[in-house]
Design a protein around this motif. Structure first.
Motif, PDB file in Angstrom:
ATOM      1  N   ILE A 276       1.093  -1.316   0.106  1.00 50.85           N
ATOM      2  CA  ILE A 276      -0.049  -0.103  -0.115  1.00 50.85           C
ATOM      3  C   ILE A 276       0.224   1.575   0.333  1.00 50.85           C
ATOM      4  O   ILE A 276       0.136   2.032  -0.691  1.00 50.85           O
ATOM      5  CB  ILE A 276      -0.676   0.046   1.026  1.00 50.85           C
ATOM      6  CG1 ILE A 276      -2.103  -1.475   0.930  1.00 50.85           C
ATOM      7  CG2 ILE A 276      -1.249   1.434   1.400  1.00 50.85           C
ATOM      8  CD1 ILE A 276      -3.245  -0.867   2.648  1.00 50.85           C
ATOM      9  N   ASN A 277       1.807   1.004   0.367  1.00 50.38           N
ATOM     10  CA  ASN A 277       3.078   1.994   1.141  1.00 50.38           C
ATOM     11  C   ASN A 277       3.347   2.921  -0.024  1.00 50.38           C
ATOM     12  O   ASN A 277       3.770   3.595  -0.673  1.00 50.38           O
ATOM     13  CB  ASN A 277       3.756   2.310   2.222  1.00 50.38           C
ATOM     14  CG  ASN A 277       4.753   3.048   1.957  1.00 50.38           C
ATOM     15  OD1 ASN A 277       6.211   3.567   1.384  1.00 50.38           O
ATOM     16  ND2 ASN A 277       4.326   4.117   2.950  1.00 50.38           N
ATOM     17  N   LEU A 278       3.496   1.365  -1.137  1.00 47.98           N
ATOM     18  CA  LEU A 278       4.330   1.223  -2.417  1.00 47.98           C
ATOM     19  C   LEU A 278       3.717   1.974  -2.795  1.00 47.98           C
ATOM     20  O   LEU A 278       4.487   2.530  -3.865  1.00 47.98           O
ATOM     21  CB  LEU A 278       4.946  -0.496  -2.798  1.00 47.98           C
ATOM     22  CG  LEU A 278       5.499  -0.043  -4.132  1.00 47.98           C
ATOM     23  CD1 LEU A 278       7.494  -0.172  -3.741  1.00 47.98           C
ATOM     24  CD2 LEU A 278       5.413  -1.683  -4.748  1.00 47.98           C
ATOM     25  N   PHE A 279       2.940   1.513  -3.916  1.00 47.01           N
ATOM     26  CA  PHE A 279       1.794   2.050  -4.918  1.00 47.01           C
ATOM     27  C   PHE A 279       1.317   3.698  -4.517  1.00 47.01           C
ATOM     28  O   PHE A 279       0.525   4.085  -4.994  1.00 47.01           O
ATOM     29  CB  PHE A 279       0.310   1.615  -4.349  1.00 47.01           C
ATOM     30  CG  PHE A 279       0.373   0.151  -5.129  1.00 47.01           C
ATOM     31  CD1 PHE A 279       1.914   0.048  -6.047  1.00 47.01           C
ATOM     32  CD2 PHE A 279       0.201  -0.654  -4.818  1.00 47.01           C
ATOM     33  CE1 PHE A 279       2.292  -1.788  -6.140  1.00 47.01           C
ATOM     34  CE2 PHE A 279       0.368  -2.265  -5.496  1.00 47.01           C
ATOM     35  CZ  PHE A 279       1.452  -2.825  -5.570  1.00 47.01           C
ATOM     36  N   ARG A 280       1.616   3.929  -3.203  1.00 46.63           N
ATOM     37  CA  ARG A 280       1.064   5.415  -2.684  1.00 46.63           C
ATOM     38  C   ARG A 280       1.692   6.162  -2.893  1.00 46.63           C
ATOM     39  O   ARG A 280       1.486   7.766  -2.919  1.00 46.63           O
ATOM     40  CB  ARG A 280       0.155   5.130  -1.377  1.00 46.63           C
ATOM     41  CG  ARG A 280      -0.526   6.459  -0.633  1.00 46.63           C
ATOM     42  CD  ARG A 280      -0.913   5.947   0.350  1.00 46.63           C
ATOM     43  NE  ARG A 280      -0.504   5.405   2.128  1.00 46.63           N
ATOM     44  CZ  ARG A 280       0.401   6.695   2.196  1.00 46.63           C
ATOM     45  NH1 ARG A 280       0.115   8.055   2.154  1.00 46.63           N
ATOM     46  NH2 ARG A 280       1.493   5.948   3.139  1.00 46.63           N
ATOM     47  N   THR A 281       2.674   5.618  -2.587  1.00 53.80           N
ATOM     48  CA  THR A 281       4.341   6.973  -2.215  1.00 53.80           C
ATOM     49  C   THR A 281       4.744   6.919  -3.997  1.00 53.80           C
ATOM     50  O   THR A 281       5.840   7.793  -4.273  1.00 53.80           O
ATOM     51  CB  THR A 281       4.803   6.625  -1.082  1.00 53.80           C
ATOM     52  OG1 THR A 281       5.516   5.336  -1.472  1.00 53.80           O
ATOM     53  CG2 THR A 281       4.178   7.176   0.137  1.00 53.80           C
ATOM     54  N   THR A 282       5.175   6.050  -4.497  1.00 59.55           N
ATOM     55  CA  THR A 282       5.908   5.960  -5.519  1.00 59.55           C
ATOM     56  C   THR A 282       5.047   5.515  -6.900  1.00 59.55           C
ATOM     57  O   THR A 282       4.066   5.601  -6.763  1.00 59.55           O
ATOM     58  CB  THR A 282       7.137   4.732  -5.959  1.00 59.55           C
ATOM     59  OG1 THR A 282       6.134   3.531  -6.071  1.00 59.55           O
ATOM     60  CG2 THR A 282       7.701   4.492  -3.990  1.00 59.55           C
ATOM     61  N   ALA A 283       6.000   5.486  -8.073  1.00 64.87           N
ATOM     62  CA  ALA A 283       4.709   5.878  -9.401  1.00 64.87           C
ATOM     63  C   ALA A 283       4.496   4.327  -9.771  1.00 64.87           C
ATOM     64  O   ALA A 283       3.387   4.012 -10.868  1.00 64.87           O
ATOM     65  CB  ALA A 283       6.124   6.244 -10.744  1.00 64.87           C
ATOM     66  N   HIS A 284       5.025   2.902  -8.417  1.00 71.59           N
ATOM     67  CA  HIS A 284       5.207   1.366  -9.218  1.00 71.59           C
ATOM     68  C   HIS A 284       3.325   1.477  -9.427  1.00 71.59           C
ATOM     69  O   HIS A 284       2.668   2.306  -8.845  1.00 71.59           O
ATOM     70  CB  HIS A 284       5.509   0.729  -7.929  1.00 71.59           C
ATOM     71  CG  HIS A 284       6.545   0.624  -7.773  1.00 71.59           C
ATOM     72  ND1 HIS A 284       7.586   0.156  -9.334  1.00 71.59           N
ATOM     73  CD2 HIS A 284       7.441   1.133  -7.475  1.00 71.59           C
ATOM     74  CE1 HIS A 284       8.492   0.325  -9.020  1.00 71.59           C
ATOM     75  NE2 HIS A 284       9.020   0.217  -7.789  1.00 71.59           N
ATOM     76  N   LYS A 285       2.890  -0.019  -9.908  1.00 72.46           N
ATOM     77  CA  LYS A 285       1.265   0.101 -10.338  1.00 72.46           C
ATOM     78  C   LYS A 285       1.527  -1.729  -9.657  1.00 72.46           C
ATOM     79  O   LYS A 285       2.265  -2.119  -9.824  1.00 72.46           O
ATOM     80  CB  LYS A 285       0.843   0.193 -11.097  1.00 72.46           C
ATOM     81  CG  LYS A 285       0.891   1.646 -11.860  1.00 72.46           C
ATOM     82  CD  LYS A 285       0.244   3.034 -10.612  1.00 72.46           C
ATOM     83  CE  LYS A 285       0.360   4.286 -11.307  1.00 72.46           C
ATOM     84  NZ  LYS A 285      -0.228   5.631 -10.481  1.00 72.46           N
ATOM     85  N   PRO A 286       0.054  -1.813  -9.364  1.00 75.29           N
ATOM     86  CA  PRO A 286      -0.533  -3.263  -9.577  1.00 75.29           C
ATOM     87  C   PRO A 286       0.622  -4.285 -10.778  1.00 75.29           C
ATOM     88  O   PRO A 286       0.006  -3.184 -11.870  1.00 75.29           O
ATOM     89  CB  PRO A 286      -1.734  -3.383  -9.317  1.00 75.29           C
ATOM     90  CG  PRO A 286      -1.916  -2.069  -8.759  1.00 75.29           C
ATOM     91  CD  PRO A 286      -1.385  -0.781  -9.171  1.00 75.29           C
ATOM     92  N   LEU A 287       0.326  -5.775 -10.595  1.00 80.17           N
ATOM     93  CA  LEU A 287       0.671  -6.160 -11.980  1.00 80.17           C
ATOM     94  C   LEU A 287      -0.509  -6.677 -12.989  1.00 80.17           C
ATOM     95  O   LEU A 287       0.079  -7.122 -13.810  1.00 80.17           O
ATOM     96  CB  LEU A 287       0.702  -7.618 -11.109  1.00 80.17           C
ATOM     97  CG  LEU A 287       2.269  -7.614 -10.372  1.00 80.17           C
ATOM     98  CD1 LEU A 287       2.642  -8.862  -9.404  1.00 80.17           C
ATOM     99  CD2 LEU A 287       3.473  -6.732 -10.528  1.00 80.17           C
ATOM    100  N   ALA A 288      -1.521  -5.562 -12.748  1.00 79.59           N
ATOM    101  CA  ALA A 288      -2.327  -6.150 -13.724  1.00 79.59           C
ATOM    102  C   ALA A 288      -2.928  -7.467 -13.709  1.00 79.59           C
ATOM    103  O   ALA A 288      -3.300  -8.176 -15.005  1.00 79.59           O
ATOM    104  CB  ALA A 288      -2.416  -5.189 -14.634  1.00 79.59           C
ATOM    105  N   GLY A 289      -2.664  -8.368 -13.014  1.00 80.81           N
ATOM    106  CA  GLY A 289      -3.326 -10.495 -12.962  1.00 80.81           C
ATOM    107  C   GLY A 289      -2.363 -10.472 -13.559  1.00 80.81           C
ATOM    108  O   GLY A 289      -2.349 -11.868 -14.450  1.00 80.81           O
ATOM    109  N   LYS A 290      -0.653 -10.130 -13.374  1.00 81.17           N
ATOM    110  CA  LYS A 290      -0.005 -11.168 -14.223  1.00 81.17           C
ATOM    111  C   LYS A 290       0.033 -12.464 -12.932  1.00 81.17           C
ATOM    112  O   LYS A 290       1.027 -13.555 -13.330  1.00 81.17           O
ATOM    113  CB  LYS A 290       1.004 -10.157 -13.828  1.00 81.17           C
ATOM    114  CG  LYS A 290       2.823 -11.342 -14.521  1.00 81.17           C
ATOM    115  CD  LYS A 290       3.601  -9.828 -14.494  1.00 81.17           C
ATOM    116  CE  LYS A 290       5.309 -10.905 -15.356  1.00 81.17           C
ATOM    117  NZ  LYS A 290       6.433 -10.125 -15.402  1.00 81.17           N
ATOM    118  N   ALA A 291       0.077 -11.442 -11.044  1.00 74.46           N
ATOM    119  CA  ALA A 291      -0.057 -12.911 -10.723  1.00 74.46           C
ATOM    120  C   ALA A 291      -0.850 -13.864 -10.659  1.00 74.46           C
ATOM    121  O   ALA A 291       0.021 -15.474 -10.455  1.00 74.46           O
ATOM    122  CB  ALA A 291       0.138 -11.957  -9.300  1.00 74.46           C
TER     123      ALA A 291
END
Length: 431
Positions: A276-291
């Protein structure tokens, strides 16, 4: 059941972790949060997401419950336990015999699979009978109650002996597995009964003794691991391991146990809080179904669709994608759902999970057999209990195995015609 376990386990895990870590050191909680790049806000959002996932799963599961299919399956289980006892006992004895064989050839050791064989293909017999293990304590507990009611003490003692042997199997797979064993035992022993508050109060002494026994056995598993180390104990005789416990420093072990409980209980919350911190404070996004896609590939039999060694999943996938250093995080379906789809993951993953299980229930209801209904019932209980720490690969492999068991059981059983179900009260002594 799964929804309640997810919500309560995540909340209690965070609370226990906070209290225990603070007990070790007043500033240890802040150090832990800083080390995992997590804030109190992230942890609050993590708990909120876990609750949202649980609510979505509960709503979908409740719709399945009101469809009427579960009543039909319940009747099939009743028919299997009462009318088809021979086939039921053949299945139980067969699973038990296969377990003894696997233990004898050291396929199963302390901790489950041998670390020395990690990465190698699973023994085919182990892959076939491991998901069926929940059937054994459930069925044996059901028949043990019948033996008590009819005073068949010799048969009852035989069943108790088999249950102790089965407990050894569950014990080797870990502390949570011990809890699952006793939960399945309770489900089998109280099957067809209406559990009232009066019944629970009247049996409060054996209930409390059982809880004490569960905690003692689970703590013994952890104590063995602490004293000898995981890899060393796998090369030892379990009997020799128990003998060495007498020399342990109890005060030192208590400190180790407290520290372990503090960090292990909060792992899941810290993991989702970190993302949550990673997506909230950086430009990283979820994997969009890759997992999810990679989990589906890894859950297929052998290398049917792809070379599985080339497929990244769970921690390896997260580390390669986000350049994170993760160690021993608690993999859960709601953690994977958030990493895969962000805040929408609680709806997408619970929908996917429910669709697969709805298919199992539909097949069981329309085309199944009493024996298959029994397998579905026991594996459902085990699946729900495992939601405290289960990844998508394990869930998909379980669904895959259920369809395999459907084919096998259909070879021996035909669909039964249901009769009105007679519910029994807690005081009933008639099978």
């Amino acid at each position: 059941m799964a929804a309640v376990i997810i919500s309560v386990a995540s909340a209690l895990g965070m609370l226990i972790g906070f209290v225990a870590i603070s007990f070790i050191s007043t500033d240890m909680w802040e150090i832990t949060l800083a080390y995992t790049y997590t804030t109190a806000t992230d942890l609050s959002l993590a708990q909120g997401y876990a609750n949202a996932f649980a609510i979505a799963l509960w709503l979908l599961g409740n719709r399945l419950h009101t469809s009427g299919m579960m009543l039909s399956i319940y009747q099939d289980v009743q028919s299997c336990l009462q009318t088809h006892r021979r086939a039921t006992l053949i299945l139980v004895v067969g699973v038990f015999g296969c377990q003894l064989y696997l233990l004898n050839i050291n396929v199963i050791v302390y901790g489950g699979n041998d670390l020395a064989t990690e990465g190698e293909p699973t023994h085919p017999l182990l892959a076939l009978i491991t998901p069926l293990a929940p059937v054994v304590p459930f069925v044996l507990a059901y028949y043990a109650r019948y033996c008590v009611q009819t005073r068949q003490w010799l048969v009852g003692l035989l069943i108790v002996g088999l249950l102790l042997g089965e407990l050894s199997w569950f014990f080797l797979f870990g502390r949570r597995s011990v809890l699952y064993f006793f939960a399945l035992l309770l489900a089998g022993f109280t099957y067809e009964r209406v559990l009232t508050g009066k019944y629970i109060v009247g049996h409060i002494v054996p209930i409390l003794l059982s809880i004490l026994l569960i905690l003692t056995i689970a703590d013994t598993y952890h104590k063995l691991r602490t004293v000898y180390g995981f890899a060393n104990l796998q090369r030892m005789s379990v009997v020799d391991g128990f003998r060495g416990l007498q020399a342990i420093d109890d005060d030192q072990y208590d400190k180790i146990r407290t520290t372990n409980m503090a960090f292990r209980s909060v792992y899941s919350s810290l993991a989702i809080g970190q993302f949550i911190n990673l997506f909230r404070t950086t430009a990283h996004k979820p994997l969009a179904g890759k997992a999810l896609r990679n989990s589906i590939l890894l859950a297929t039999p052998s290398d049917f669709l792809v070379d599985k060694k080339s497929v990244l999943a769970k921690e390896a996938l997260y580390e390669s994608t986000y350049a994170l250093r993760l160690t021993d995080i608690s993999e859960t379906l709601y953690l994977e759902s958030f990493i895969d789809f962000g805040w929408l993951g609680c709806f997408l993953y619970t929908g996917f999970i429910s669709i697969l299980f709805y298919g199992i229930y539909f097949v069981t209801n329309q085309y199944g057999s009493p024996l298959f209904s029994l397998v579905v019932c026991c594996m459902s209980i085990h699946l729900a209990l495992s939601m405290v720490e289960m990844d998508m690969i394990t869930y998909l492999a379980t669904i895959r195995n259920l369809f395999l068991y459907y084919i096998l059981t259909r070879l021996f059983f035909r669909k039964t015609v249901h009769t009105p179900l007679q519910y029994k009260t807690a005081e009933s002594t008639e099978l």
